[in-house]
Scaffold this motif. Sequence first.
Motif, PDB file in Angstrom:
ATOM      1  N   ARG A  11      19.627  22.973   7.560  1.00 12.18           N
ATOM      2  CA  ARG A  11      18.741  21.897   8.028  1.00 12.18           C
ATOM      3  C   ARG A  11      19.530  20.659   8.408  1.00 12.18           C
ATOM      4  O   ARG A  11      20.672  20.417   7.944  1.00 12.18           O
ATOM      5  CB  ARG A  11      17.639  21.609   7.034  1.00 12.18           C
ATOM      6  N   SER A  15      17.341  10.304   8.226  1.00 11.31           N
ATOM      7  CA  SER A  15      16.333   9.282   7.895  1.00 11.31           C
ATOM      8  C   SER A  15      16.254   8.304   9.057  1.00 11.31           C
ATOM      9  O   SER A  15      17.293   7.823   9.517  1.00 11.31           O
ATOM     10  CB  SER A  15      16.751   8.492   6.654  1.00 11.31           C
ATOM     11  N   TYR A 202      13.905   9.921  -3.067  1.00  8.73           N
ATOM     12  CA  TYR A 202      14.694  10.830  -2.224  1.00  8.73           C
ATOM     13  C   TYR A 202      15.050  12.104  -2.990  1.00  8.73           C
ATOM     14  O   TYR A 202      14.929  13.217  -2.478  1.00  8.73           O
ATOM     15  CB  TYR A 202      15.956  10.108  -1.720  1.00  8.73           C
TER      16      TYR A 202
END
Length: 290
Positions: A11, A15, A202
Amino acid sequence: MVFPASSYRGRLAPSPTGHLHLGHARTFWVAAERARAAGGALVLRNEDLDAVRFRLDFVDAMLEDLRWLGFVWQEGPDVGGPFAPYNQSARRSTYRAALEHLHAAGLIFPCTHSRRDVLEAIGAPHEGADTDDEPVYPKEFRPPAGAPLPPLGEKISVNWRLRVPDGEEIKFTDGHFGEQRAIAGRDFGDFLVWRKDDVPSYQLACAVDDAAMRITEVVRGADLIKSTFRQLLVYRALGTTAPAFHHCPLMNDASGQRLAKRHDALSLRTLRAQGVTPAEILGKFVGEPV
Ligand code: GLU
């Protein structure tokens, strides 16, 4: 649609808090190369949880910069996929369910101490201190183990932290840096899983999503190695399998300072405006070990 032949799932998880720079390009290039070499899939996840720092125009810019560089992803906010949504801001219910699991298992506790209290308790300097990592949470601030927990409540207005197993060595073998070890409670302490402004941390969101999206290998910057130890504890607490990890060395600017989103001079946008091509950018990385 061509389905990847292998079970590898990687992936890209940027952000939208600034413009992507050369360092991101290199990390994402490594991630894309590793997915390609394994014949696997690449997922794009937009980590837009931090409503204070996040800006919508950065999301568009981020996707555009990645496409401009030539990255292709099989799942993401713009293309959908079996694990949608791929915007973290739309995945709150998943994080909330994970938090409730941690709460029911008694693995978290509410914390009313401010960052200032924590820094004072450990005798650390305040402002201007290196905020690269969370300070180790003082043990005297913890409620006793086994103390009954207050309910989470509909709207969360207190910080919740995961209680780390003091003294336990947490280790993993990094695909780039080799064996990594840290002692819970010494090298990192009880960490935030949910913030008092009712936003998941997070650490929680990332681990929950990597598990939910069946990511098999996480490729990201070396600044997140310490986060990996924390996330390994989240996987364990949730009873999910952790992916493999591959951290990439960070890039420095000419003065040796680590690249950050504030380095506009080295942002992909700036380079593009100056006429630098994707081939010139990615060409620098070709031949580097991935
Ligand atoms: N969203 C994080 C960042 O842009 C990276 C998260 C990750 O790769 O785990 O810094």
